[in-house]
Design a protein around this motif. Structure first.
Motif, short mmCIF file in Angstrom:
data_model
loop_
_atom_site.label_atom_id
_atom_site.label_comp_id
_atom_site.label_asym_id
_atom_site.label_seq_id
_atom_site.Cartn_x
_atom_site.Cartn_y
_atom_site.Cartn_z
N SER A 1 0.84 -1.19 0.00
CA SER A 1 0.00 0.00 0.00
C SER A 1 0.87 1.24 0.00
N LEU A 2 0.27 2.38 -0.22
CA LEU A 2 1.02 3.62 -0.30
C LEU A 2 1.44 4.16 1.06
N THR A 3 1.04 3.47 2.12
CA THR A 3 1.42 3.94 3.45
C THR A 3 2.16 2.90 4.27
N LEU A 4 2.37 1.73 3.72
CA LEU A 4 2.99 0.68 4.53
C LEU A 4 3.96 -0.17 3.72
N SER A 5 5.14 -0.34 4.28
CA SER A 5 6.10 -1.31 3.75
C SER A 5 6.57 -2.14 4.93
#
Lengths: 115, 109
Positions: free
Chosen positions: A73-77
């Motif tokens: 996602s664009l907020t989690l790695s």
């Protein structure tokens, strides 16, 4: 306040187990995230670059099967250290940006100790 | 492959001295250059960011210069204080940040 949150800040795990470290961007969309490791009294070594929705690009010498990176996602790695060994004990730190040329923000880092 | 070198590796000075930390990089195709501070066992604190089109940035007692064509940057610390004791890291972005090994500064009172 922090714009990139990293969790856990410290973790101790047994040799042979896997451990997951999370890196979250709090108020922006992190198109690109970077993972670094730092040995005691050494500099930060880039491990891999991950772009949202794509496979991570690993630096030479970094085992992709051992250090699994997911950027779903664009907020989690997440960085998962699989079958951890004592030599994997290190300081791992992530950074994130909205894309090339944008400000890169760093997480607080995670201390991993494998016993 | 980008390589970043910092000189000196360690520096000890008495309080009040002005000092210069040096950073060099091999590939001049960078987006920007940043100087960070790292205290023992801690994460990174960004000090100064110089865009590739800029030549210097100043923040308080800190001044950083950038000469992209020669692949060099300097961090100038004026009137050093014991609280300045830390490791200073230089990093160039293009696109990932590539770090030097740092200069460990010790300022004695």
């Amino acid at each position: 306040g922090a714009v990139v949150s990293q969790h856990p800040s410290r973790v101790i795990c047994k040799s042979g187990t896997s451990v997951k470290i999370e890196c979250r961007s709090l108020d922006f969309q992190a198109t690109t995230m970077f993972w670094y490791r730092q040995f005691p009294k050494k500099s930060l070594m880039l491990m891999a670059t991950s772009n949202e929705g794509s496979k991570a690009t690993y630096e030479q010498g970094v085992e992709k099967d051992k250090f699994l990176i997911n950027h779903a996602s664009l907020t989690l790695s997440t960085l998962t250290v699989t079958s951890a060994h004592p030599e994997d004990s290190s300081f791992y730190i992530c950074s994130a940006s909205e894309g090339a040329g944008n400000t890169i923000y760093f997480g607080e880092g995670s201390w991993l100790t494998v016993v | 492959k980008q390589e970043v070198t910092q000189i000196p590796a360690a520096l000890s000075v008495p309080e009040g001295e002005n000092l210069v930390l040096n950073c060099s990089f091999t590939d001049s195709a960078i987006y920007n250059l940043q100087w960070f501070r790292q205290d023992p066992g801690k994460g990174l604190t960004s000090l100064l960011l110089i865009q590739s089109s800029q030549r210097e940035q100043t923040s308080g007692r800190l001044n950083a210069s950038l000469d992209k064509s020669s692949g060099r940057s300097t961090l100038y610390i004026a009137a050093s204080q014991p609280g300045d004791s830390a490791t200073y890291l230089c990093a160039v972005e293009g696109p990932a940040l590539i770090f030097g090994k740092g200069t460990t500064l010790s300022v004695s009172s």
